[in-house]
Structure formats: structure tokens, C-alpha cells
Scaffold this active site. Structure first.
Site, PDB file in Angstrom:
ATOM      1  N   GLY A 108      -4.025  -1.110   5.863  1.00  0.00           N
ATOM      2  CA  GLY A 108      -5.377  -0.564   5.895  1.00  0.00           C
ATOM      3  C   GLY A 108      -6.377  -1.431   5.150  1.00  0.00           C
ATOM      4  N   THR A 109      -5.983  -1.939   4.008  1.00  0.00           N
ATOM      5  CA  THR A 109      -6.905  -2.737   3.195  1.00  0.00           C
ATOM      6  C   THR A 109      -7.350  -3.983   3.950  1.00  0.00           C
ATOM      7  OG1 THR A 109      -5.898  -1.907   1.170  1.00  0.00           O
ATOM      8  CG2 THR A 109      -7.152  -3.959   0.998  1.00  0.00           C
ATOM      9  N   ASN A 149      -9.737  10.295   1.818  1.00  0.00           N
ATOM     10  CA  ASN A 149      -8.404  10.305   1.222  1.00  0.00           C
ATOM     11  C   ASN A 149      -8.303  11.151  -0.041  1.00  0.00           C
ATOM     12  OD1 ASN A 149     -10.121   7.891   0.670  1.00  0.00           O
ATOM     13  ND2 ASN A 149      -8.671   7.591  -1.007  1.00  0.00           N
ATOM     14  N   HIS A 151       2.020   3.177   6.713  1.00  0.00           N
ATOM     15  CA  HIS A 151       2.712   3.987   5.691  1.00  0.00           C
ATOM     16  C   HIS A 151       2.045   5.332   5.423  1.00  0.00           C
ATOM     17  CE1 HIS A 151       0.392   3.373   1.794  1.00  0.00           C
ATOM     18  NE2 HIS A 151      -0.156   2.425   2.533  1.00  0.00           N
ATOM     19  N   THR A 173       2.698 -15.333  11.154  1.00  0.00           N
ATOM     20  CA  THR A 173       3.832 -14.824  11.921  1.00  0.00           C
ATOM     21  C   THR A 173       3.867 -13.307  11.829  1.00  0.00           C
ATOM     22  OG1 THR A 173       5.030 -16.849  11.521  1.00  0.00           O
ATOM     23  CG2 THR A 173       6.343 -14.945  12.201  1.00  0.00           C
ATOM     24  N   CYS A 192      -5.065   4.293  -6.009  1.00  0.00           N
ATOM     25  CA  CYS A 192      -5.531   2.995  -6.484  1.00  0.00           C
ATOM     26  C   CYS A 192      -6.291   3.122  -7.786  1.00  0.00           C
ATOM     27  CB  CYS A 192      -6.430   2.358  -5.446  1.00  0.00           C
ATOM     28  SG  CYS A 192      -5.932   2.741  -3.777  1.00  0.00           S
TER      29      CYS A 192
HETATM   30  C1  LIG Z   1      -4.432   4.142   1.894  1.00  0.00           C
HETATM   31  C2  LIG Z   1      -5.814   3.907   2.380  1.00  0.00           C
HETATM   32  C3  LIG Z   1      -6.305   2.608   2.587  1.00  0.00           C
HETATM   33  C4  LIG Z   1      -5.485   1.383   2.246  1.00  0.00           C
HETATM   34  O1  LIG Z   1      -4.430   1.214   3.144  1.00  0.00           O
HETATM   35  P1  LIG Z   1      -3.184   0.280   2.722  1.00  0.00           P
HETATM   36  O2  LIG Z   1      -2.380   0.172   3.969  1.00  0.00           O
HETATM   37  O3  LIG Z   1      -2.475   1.005   1.635  1.00  0.00           O
HETATM   38  O4  LIG Z   1      -3.749  -1.016   2.290  1.00  0.00           O
HETATM   39  C5  LIG Z   1      -7.578   2.457   3.085  1.00  0.00           C
HETATM   40  N1  LIG Z   1      -8.343   3.528   3.369  1.00  0.00           N
HETATM   41  C6  LIG Z   1      -7.916   4.791   3.201  1.00  0.00           C
HETATM   42  C7  LIG Z   1      -8.797   5.927   3.558  1.00  0.00           C
HETATM   43  C8  LIG Z   1      -6.639   5.029   2.693  1.00  0.00           C
HETATM   44  O5  LIG Z   1      -6.213   6.280   2.507  1.00  0.00           O
END
Ligand SMILES: *Cc1c(COP(=O)(O)O)cnc(C)c1O
Length: 379
Positions: free
Chosen positions: A72-73, A151, A201, A237, A324
Site C-alpha cells: 500500500g505504501t 484505517n 496483507h 523482478t 505506524c
Molecule cells: C496499511 C495501510 C497502508 C500501508 O499499506 P502497507 O501495505 O502496509 O504499506 C496505506 N493506507 C492505509 C489506509 C492502510 O491501512
């Protein structure tokens, strides 16, 4: 010690058995590089193609609009950095104050480099309104980025309406759907979004893999340069096993979405009802428009961090805000933007449920929590 009670699915979810089984061959004998022309390479390439089709189908997208990333990041950073300032005269970015730091921090970094930045407020329920957005967008707006669901407090945003408002001003629309994907239905056409971030995840897949939906008509720059994988836009990759696990987990969570959201929201309601009986407690986020598994609260006169530590001593995994910023004693930027005071925001607790949680676990939490709260209040 009794089994752990895991109530932090917004931080991460357990890997589904189905995803693990799908991944196993690609962690063992099927180790080919998808860019290699010989048989093992072709097998890996086929696995990637299949996963891309599965994921595209879930989101109502074309397979060539799905790009795999490390999570996500990375997807959020890519969306913000690539589309934020790319279109000539449009040099302004609009984000909500509810965004994850994976959106806010790249947006702030772009602002330091000369890009305009507007941060939209939300109401007490963490809703961003289309009317507020309409006032913030104009002919200088390149991109609007507003999350599909928050979140920390679980509020589901009116994405379709927000995307339409952005488009009326000629701007592109990105949504961070990391909390929403696999938990509520998401269709890129119905929502009208140009970009959408997701992460395995958070829906039963492995960590370190995710993706970005990028509408064909959007000419975003590359997220990463190198060997030219992912149609030249995201070199490196491919994480074949991770991608295969992600597709299996997403397909599974969408197949079971209706059944699970009924089950999970029933548990969630039981939990909320019980916790609101504790004096000096409020539910944060939208009471109706929220993710099925999300329950979040403020308790008067205690520290959420201390509460999380005591819950941990009782075998209960919970969070006081986003994972975080946990550890940092800063009150949540989301709760502050919702209008809560710093003091109030320090007493936050987030419990996020998943399909493996049981009524008995909820009842255990409801039995233990009042005692912990009074103990903290009397300290
Ligand atoms: C967990 C989360 C992220 C980050 O995703 P990662 O795969 O852990 O890097 C970004 N945005 C939201 C809303 C999240 O809950």
C-alpha cells in the site's frame, strides 16, 4: 496462557490458508523469473498473468490496468508522486486530513518541491463531503486523493461522489483503498476512480505485496525505473509467490464478502454496544457508514497506549490509532482533524475484527475491559 484474541485486523490480517496453498509452489519448485523465456520462466509469467486477471475482475478493471507493487505504501507514493504534478498548468494536489501517512507524507514532500497542496477537513464522523471538495478543486487541481475507508475509525467515504466532483473540475482521482479492498465491494467503474491502491496483507494475503489500479487513459510516470517490468512502469523482478497469494486472498475475501460482513458486523455491534456501557466512552467514526469489522472509541481520562499494554497483558491484541504511529506518543492526526482535542484523542482504542473472531472472544473482551479502564482511571 489462553489463546490470543486478535482484534487488530486493520494493522494486518492472518494469512489465509487458501492464499498460503496458492503460494507454496512459487516459494519452492516453481522459482523461475517471469522475464525468462524458458519453461520455468513461462510458468511464473502465467501465474502472474492469472493473478492479474483475477484481481482485475474483482475490481471491474482490465488486467493491463493492474500494476503490482511492494504494498500500500508504495502504491500510494507512486500515485501521489506520478500524477500529482504531471499535467502542465495543473499544479495542485488535494488530499483529505484523514489520509494515511503513505499519502500525506509524499504529498507534503511534493509541496516542499513547489506543488500546491490543499488538505481537506472532515466532519466529526470522519466524512469528507463532496460540497467541501467542490470548493477546494479548480482548474489548477491535478489530482485529488481521498481514501475509500479510514484505517483508524473505519469511516467509509462517499468515493463515487468525490471522484465525480474531482472530474467536474478536470482533476484525476486516486483512492487509497487499502482498508476497503476485500472488505466492501469496490468497482473502479462504479466508483469512477482513476487510481486505486490496495495491499495484500490487509485482506488475508502476505505482507510486502500490493498493487495500483491505473486507468488506461491516465499517463502516470513510472513508479520505479530499471528492467522495465510491469509494462515499463514498475521495474523490479516480480514477487511471484506474493502476487499469487494476493490474488487468491482477494478472490476468497470477495467470494465470502457478504457472508463475512454479516457475521463480522454482528460481532462488531455486540462489541460496540457492550463497550458504550462503560461510562465516559464514545464511539469514533461514522456509526453507520463504517467498515464491517471496525470499532473505535475514546475513553475519558486514560491513555490509549497504556490501555493497549494492559490489554496485551490479558492476551488481547488491539491498537490505539494506526500501527505506524503507535509507539510515537503523538495523538492521532485523524482524531484531531475530526475535531477532538489532543487530550480526548490520547484516550483512543481501535478494535478491528476479522472472520476468525468469535462471540466468545468478544464476550471475554467485554468482561475484561471495564476493570482495566477503571484501574487506569484510578491511577
Ligand atoms: C496499511 C495501510 C497502508 C500501508 O499499506 P502497507 O501495505 O502496509 O504499506 C496505506 N493506507 C492505509 C489506509 C492502510 O491501512
Amino acid at each position: 496462557m489462553a489463546d490470543l484474541i486478535y482484534l487488530d485486523h486493520a494493522a494486518t490480517t492472518p494469512l489465509s490458508q487458501h492464499a498460503l496453498e496458492a503460494m507454496m509452489p512459487y516459494l519452492t519448485k516453481e522459482f523461475g523469473n517471469p522475464s525468462s523465456v524458458y519453461l520455468p520462466g513461462r510458468k511464473a509469467r502465467n501465474a502472474l498473468d492469472g493473478a492479474r486477471e483475477t484481481i482485475a475482475a474483482v475490481f471491474g478493471a482490465h488486467p493491463d490496468e493492474i500494476y503490482f507493487t511492494s504494498g500500500g505504501t508504495e502504491s500510494d507514493n507512486w500515485a501521489i508522486r506520478s500524477a500529482g504534478c504531471f499535467s502542465g498548468t495543473r499544479n495542485n494536489l488535494v488530499v483529505s486530513a484523514a489520509e494515511h501517512h503513505a499519502v500525506l507524507h509524499p504529498a507534503e514532500a511534493m509541496h516542499k518541491n513547489g506543488c500546491g497542496l490543499t488538505v481537506l477537513g472532515m466532519d466529526r464522523f470522519c466524512r469528507v463531503s463532496a460540497a467541501e471538495l467542490r470548493k477546494a478543486v479548480g482548474e489548477e487541481t491535478a489530482l485529488v486523493s481521498i481514501m475509500a475507508a479510514n484505517n483508524e475509525v473505519g469511516t467509509v467515504m462517499p468515493v463515487a461522489e468525490l471522484a465525480e466532483t474531482a472530474h467536474e473540475a478536470g482533476a484525476l482521482f486516486h483512492t487509497d483503498a487499502v482498508q476497503a479492498a476485500g472488505h466492501i465491494p469496490l468497482d473502479v467503474e462504479r466508483l469512477g476512480v482513476d487510481m486505486l491502491s490496495f495491499s495484500a496483507h490487509k485482506f488475508g494475503g502476505p505482507k510486502g505485496v500490493g498493487g495500483l489500479y491505473l486507468r488506461r487513459s491516465v499517463r502516470a510516470g513510472p513508479g520505479q525505473l530499471g528492467g522495465g517490468q510491469e509494462r515499463g512502469l514498475r521495474s523490479g523482478t516480480e514477487n511471484v509467490a506474493g502476487v499469487v497469494g494476493m490474488a487468491a486472498a482477494l478472490e476468497e475475501s470477495c467470494r465470502t464478502l457478504n457472508e463475512n460482513s454479516v457475521k463480522i458486523s454482528k460481532l462488531r455491534s455486540r462489541l460496540i454496544r457492550g463497550i458504550l456501557e462503560i461510562p465516559g466512552t464514545v464511539l469514533t467514526g461514522d456509526p453507520e457508514q463504517r467498515l464491517p469489522g471496525s470499532a473505535s472509541f475514546l475513553f475519558d481520562g486514560i491513555s490509549g497506549e497504556a490501555l493497549v499494554l494492559l490489554l496485551d497483558q490479558n492476551g488481547i491484541c488491539a491498537s490505539s490509532g494506526s500501527a505506524c504511529s503507535a509507539g510515537a506518543l503523538e495523538p492521532s492526526h485523524v482524531l484531531l482533524a475530526m475535531g477532538y482535542s489532543e487530550d480526548a484523542a490520547r484516550g483512543s482504542l481501535r478494535l478491528s475484527l476479522g472472520a476468525e473472531n468469535t462471540e466468545a472472544e468478544i464476550d471475554t473482551v467485554l468482561k475484561i475491559l471495564p476493570g482495566i479502564i477503571s484501574r487506569l482511571r484510578s491511577e
